[in-house]
Write a protein that holds these residues in place. Sequence first.
Motif, PDB file in Angstrom:
ATOM      1  N   ILE A   5       0.853  -1.186   0.000  1.00 29.44           N
ATOM      2  CA  ILE A   5       0.000   0.000   0.000  1.00 29.44           C
ATOM      3  C   ILE A   5       0.885   1.230   0.000  1.00 29.44           C
ATOM      4  O   ILE A   5       1.684   1.431   0.922  1.00 29.44           O
ATOM      5  CB  ILE A   5      -0.941   0.009   1.216  1.00 29.44           C
ATOM      6  N   ASP A   6       0.738   2.045  -1.041  1.00 23.03           N
ATOM      7  CA  ASP A   6       1.505   3.289  -1.155  1.00 23.03           C
ATOM      8  C   ASP A   6       0.805   4.362  -0.332  1.00 23.03           C
ATOM      9  O   ASP A   6      -0.323   4.754  -0.629  1.00 23.03           O
ATOM     10  CB  ASP A   6       1.592   3.708  -2.619  1.00 23.03           C
ATOM     11  N   MET A   7       1.469   4.829   0.690  1.00 20.49           N
ATOM     12  CA  MET A   7       0.901   5.819   1.605  1.00 20.49           C
ATOM     13  C   MET A   7       1.264   7.256   1.230  1.00 20.49           C
ATOM     14  O   MET A   7       0.923   8.177   1.972  1.00 20.49           O
ATOM     15  CB  MET A   7       1.374   5.529   3.033  1.00 20.49           C
ATOM     16  N   SER A   8       1.936   7.466   0.103  1.00 19.37           N
ATOM     17  CA  SER A   8       2.379   8.824  -0.246  1.00 19.37           C
ATOM     18  C   SER A   8       1.236   9.834  -0.380  1.00 19.37           C
ATOM     19  O   SER A   8       1.427  10.999  -0.031  1.00 19.37           O
ATOM     20  CB  SER A   8       3.246   8.812  -1.499  1.00 19.37           C
ATOM     21  N   PRO A   9       0.039   9.453  -0.838  1.00 20.38           N
ATOM     22  CA  PRO A   9      -1.037  10.454  -0.904  1.00 20.38           C
ATOM     23  C   PRO A   9      -1.628  10.803   0.459  1.00 20.38           C
ATOM     24  O   PRO A   9      -2.396  11.744   0.573  1.00 20.38           O
ATOM     25  CB  PRO A   9      -2.111   9.803  -1.783  1.00 20.38           C
ATOM     26  N   VAL A  10      -1.267  10.057   1.507  1.00 28.34           N
ATOM     27  CA  VAL A  10      -1.855  10.260   2.830  1.00 28.34           C
ATOM     28  C   VAL A  10      -1.017  11.282   3.592  1.00 28.34           C
ATOM     29  O   VAL A  10       0.084  10.989   4.040  1.00 28.34           O
ATOM     30  CB  VAL A  10      -1.924   8.928   3.618  1.00 28.34           C
TER      31      VAL A  10
END
Length: 121
Positions: A5-10
């Motif tokens: 899960i890519d959390m970069s937008p969070v």
Amino acid sequence: HFIVIDMSPVSHIDTSGVHLLEEMNRDYKKRGLQMCLCNPNHYVMEKLFSSGLTDKIGTDYIYCNTHDAVKDCLKEIENKSGGNSPGSVTKDEEGPIGLELGSESNTLKQRTPGNANDDHV
């Protein structure tokens, strides 16, 4: 085997977001899948640590970038299979979404027309 899960937008996570990730992690574990997080910012990491979620996921499965997450997951799959399973990375072949699995260094390379062997991702 793994869910990355890519959390970069969070940019911010509250208690309900942490609870959702905990529930997802619990459900994935029941199915035999390891959840991995990548690209969390400093604030999100503080919340994940203070909630105890990093211990539940395992700090070995939290990465600074997507490349390292995918590389380590592929390496772990190969190690578990002894490197001889049909899914192991042993020869150049096309992977999902235009990625090529390279045999020389077991890295993912982005495939674009004209430069199939350039640019490691």
